[in-house]
Design an enzyme around this catalytic site. Structure first.
Site, PDB file in Angstrom:
ATOM      1  N   TYR A   1       0.827  -1.218   0.000  1.00  0.00           N
ATOM      2  CA  TYR A   1       0.000   0.000   0.000  1.00  0.00           C
ATOM      3  C   TYR A   1       0.861   1.269   0.000  1.00  0.00           C
ATOM      4  O   TYR A   1       0.430   2.305  -0.502  1.00  0.00           O
ATOM      5  CB  TYR A   1      -1.029  -0.024   1.144  1.00  0.00           C
TER       6      TYR A   1
ATOM      7  N   GLN B   1     -15.508   1.706  -5.678  1.00  0.00           N
ATOM      8  CA  GLN B   1     -14.773   0.637  -4.990  1.00  0.00           C
ATOM      9  C   GLN B   1     -13.289   0.988  -4.943  1.00  0.00           C
ATOM     10  O   GLN B   1     -12.496   0.259  -4.372  1.00  0.00           O
ATOM     11  CB  GLN B   1     -14.961  -0.682  -5.746  1.00  0.00           C
ATOM     12  N   ASN B   2     -12.929   2.098  -5.581  1.00  0.00           N
ATOM     13  CA  ASN B   2     -11.511   2.443  -5.704  1.00  0.00           C
ATOM     14  C   ASN B   2     -10.993   3.154  -4.458  1.00  0.00           C
ATOM     15  O   ASN B   2     -11.710   3.901  -3.798  1.00  0.00           O
ATOM     16  CB  ASN B   2     -11.281   3.335  -6.932  1.00  0.00           C
TER      17      ASN B   2
ATOM     18  N   HIS C   1     -14.440   0.828  -0.292  1.00  0.00           N
ATOM     19  CA  HIS C   1     -13.311  -0.010   0.140  1.00  0.00           C
ATOM     20  C   HIS C   1     -12.171   0.791   0.755  1.00  0.00           C
ATOM     21  O   HIS C   1     -11.037   0.328   0.786  1.00  0.00           O
ATOM     22  CB  HIS C   1     -12.812  -0.855  -1.042  1.00  0.00           C
TER      23      HIS C   1
ATOM     24  N   SER D   1     -15.886  -5.375 -12.603  1.00  0.00           N
ATOM     25  CA  SER D   1     -16.206  -6.737 -13.034  1.00  0.00           C
ATOM     26  C   SER D   1     -17.420  -7.283 -12.280  1.00  0.00           C
ATOM     27  O   SER D   1     -17.839  -8.409 -12.537  1.00  0.00           O
ATOM     28  CB  SER D   1     -14.996  -7.651 -12.808  1.00  0.00           C
TER      29      SER D   1
HETATM   30  P1  OAD Z   1     -11.761  -5.588 -11.382  1.00  0.00           P
HETATM   31  O1  OAD Z   1     -10.280  -5.607 -11.656  1.00  0.00           O
HETATM   32  O2  OAD Z   1     -12.385  -6.820 -10.867  1.00  0.00           O
HETATM   33  O3  OAD Z   1     -12.519  -5.188 -12.712  1.00  0.00           O
HETATM   34  C1  OAD Z   1     -12.076  -4.115 -13.486  1.00  0.00           C
HETATM   35  C2  OAD Z   1     -13.031  -3.919 -14.634  1.00  0.00           C
HETATM   36  O4  OAD Z   1     -12.565  -2.798 -15.358  1.00  0.00           O
HETATM   37  C3  OAD Z   1     -13.095  -5.111 -15.597  1.00  0.00           C
HETATM   38  O5  OAD Z   1     -14.442  -5.459 -15.807  1.00  0.00           O
HETATM   39  C4  OAD Z   1     -12.439  -4.561 -16.856  1.00  0.00           C
HETATM   40  O6  OAD Z   1     -13.048  -5.080 -18.045  1.00  0.00           O
HETATM   41  C5  OAD Z   1     -12.720  -3.072 -16.731  1.00  0.00           C
HETATM   42  N1  OAD Z   1     -11.779  -2.202 -17.481  1.00  0.00           N
HETATM   43  C6  OAD Z   1     -10.521  -2.440 -17.893  1.00  0.00           C
HETATM   44  N2  OAD Z   1     -10.043  -1.387 -18.570  1.00  0.00           N
HETATM   45  C7  OAD Z   1     -11.007  -0.444 -18.579  1.00  0.00           C
HETATM   46  C8  OAD Z   1     -11.128   0.879 -19.129  1.00  0.00           C
HETATM   47  N3  OAD Z   1     -10.140   1.459 -19.787  1.00  0.00           N
HETATM   48  N4  OAD Z   1     -12.290   1.539 -18.928  1.00  0.00           N
HETATM   49  C9  OAD Z   1     -13.310   0.987 -18.231  1.00  0.00           C
HETATM   50  N5  OAD Z   1     -13.265  -0.252 -17.724  1.00  0.00           N
HETATM   51  C10 OAD Z   1     -12.127  -0.962 -17.873  1.00  0.00           C
HETATM   52  O7  OAD Z   1     -12.028  -4.325 -10.430  1.00  0.00           O
HETATM   53  P2  OAD Z   1     -13.272  -4.033  -9.466  1.00  0.00           P
HETATM   54  O8  OAD Z   1     -14.529  -4.559 -10.044  1.00  0.00           O
HETATM   55  O9  OAD Z   1     -13.187  -2.600  -9.115  1.00  0.00           O
HETATM   56  O10 OAD Z   1     -11.324  -4.661  -3.386  1.00  0.00           O
HETATM   57  O11 OAD Z   1     -12.856  -4.893  -8.216  1.00  0.00           O
HETATM   58  C11 OAD Z   1     -13.613  -4.825  -7.064  1.00  0.00           C
HETATM   59  C12 OAD Z   1     -12.774  -5.001  -5.845  1.00  0.00           C
HETATM   60  O12 OAD Z   1     -11.964  -6.169  -5.944  1.00  0.00           O
HETATM   61  C13 OAD Z   1     -11.752  -3.920  -5.608  1.00  0.00           C
HETATM   62  O13 OAD Z   1     -12.292  -2.763  -5.024  1.00  0.00           O
HETATM   63  C14 OAD Z   1     -10.773  -4.566  -4.694  1.00  0.00           C
HETATM   64  C15 OAD Z   1     -10.661  -5.914  -5.368  1.00  0.00           C
HETATM   65  O14 OAD Z   1     -10.280  -6.932  -4.575  1.00  0.00           O
HETATM   66  C16 OAD Z   1     -10.538  -4.534  -2.314  1.00  0.00           C
HETATM   67  O15 OAD Z   1      -9.348  -4.289  -2.409  1.00  0.00           O
HETATM   68  C17 OAD Z   1     -11.243  -4.725  -1.033  1.00  0.00           C
END
Ligand code: OAD
Length: 233
Positions: free
Chosen positions: A54, A87-88, A105, A173
């Site tokens: 981190y 979630q960021n 988060h 995702s």
């Molecule tokens: P993910 O990494 O699971 O998903 C990221 C999403 O962004 C995917 O669906 C990609 O297709 C999409 N993506 C990639 N490039 C992109 C772009 N240029 N524009 C738009 N979308 C794009 O991330 P999160 O869903 O945010 O939690 O993950 C959720 C949580 O899982 C996070 O907050 C984190 C992680 O573990 C903790 O750390 C507690």
């Protein structure tokens, strides 16, 4: 009265700023298993590694800037009453000008004592083993919600989603709960716009849903144009 618009954002909204998403690299986040660096168990097993991880993410904030998607989301405030529920853990929505941001988060620029979750302070420096909370004098940790921990902001987030007239889901995702379950609280007639180059299958909803399989900046440009037109009708 401005209509209420909620943006549910995930790692993908910051991808064009140069911050890696979690799951695009085959489950590895900056070379680490997500559970190794983003779970309470991972922290118990190897606190030094997690703190260092981190520290690097916090330092990276100096090298990155909001992208067009963040900026367009902030500009929606001219027309709508906008809340961003993200979630960021980065601060790019705020730096782009968004005024109402809920971090489900946690936040890289905050820290708290390992013994008491109500001791959140703003923190910009590195945290290592031996860095103490200035008030409690206990080991400091990043203010990040790890897997295995409660998500305190979720109740407020649900209330806000329930009142939304429009919802944008961007760059997630939709795999991590309770965040992914928030759209279930949408009013049945509230349109949902989902922007993601590799969109997940959304749960069955009665809402009108439009999916934009595009990068955040490209998708936001189209969605903003659509929303402004609808709002003028
Ligand atoms: P993910 O990494 O699971 O998903 C990221 C999403 O962004 C995917 O669906 C990609 O297709 C999409 N993506 C990639 N490039 C992109 C772009 N240029 N524009 C738009 N979308 C794009 O991330 P999160 O869903 O945010 O939690 O993950 C959720 C949580 O899982 C996070 O907050 C984190 C992680 O573990 C903790 O750390 C507690």
């Amino acid at each position: 009265m401005k209509k209420k618009l909620v943006v549910l954002s995930g790692a993908g909204v910051s991808a064009e700023s140069g911050i890696n998403t979690f799951r695009d690299a085959g489950g590895l986040w900056e070379g680490h298993d997500v559970m190794e660096v983003a779970s309470s168990e991972g922290f118990r097993k190897n606190p030094a590694l997690v703190l260092d991880f981190y520290n690097k993410r916090r330092k990276q904030l100096h090298e990155v800037h909001p992208n067009k998607a963040h900026t367009l989301i902030a500009q929606l405030e001219d027309v709508f009453d906008v809340t961003v529920i993200t979630q960021n853990v980065d601060d790019l929505h705020e730096r782009a000008g968004s005024n109402n941001v809920i971090h489900l988060h946690g936040e890289l620029l905050k820290a708290r004592c390992t013994q008491n979750e109500n001791t959140i302070i703003r923190w910009t420096a590195d945290i290592t083993l031996g860095t103490l909370h200035p008030t409690t004098q206990q080991q400091l940790r990043p203010h990040i919600v790890w897997f295995g921990e409660a998500v305190p902001a979720i109740t407020k987030a649900m209330q806000i989603v329930k009142q939304a007239d429009y919802i944008i889901v961007i760059g997630t995702s939709m795999q991590v709960y309770p965040a992914a379950g928030l759209i279930d609280y949408a009013k049945p007639n509230a349109p949902i716009y989902y922007i993601d180059p590799n969109p997940a299958q959304l749960p069955h909803l009665s809402n009108p849903v439009e999916v934009f399989p595009l990068k955040g900046s490209e998708g936001m440009k189209i969605v903003v144009e659509n929303l402004i037109k609808i709002n003028e009708l």
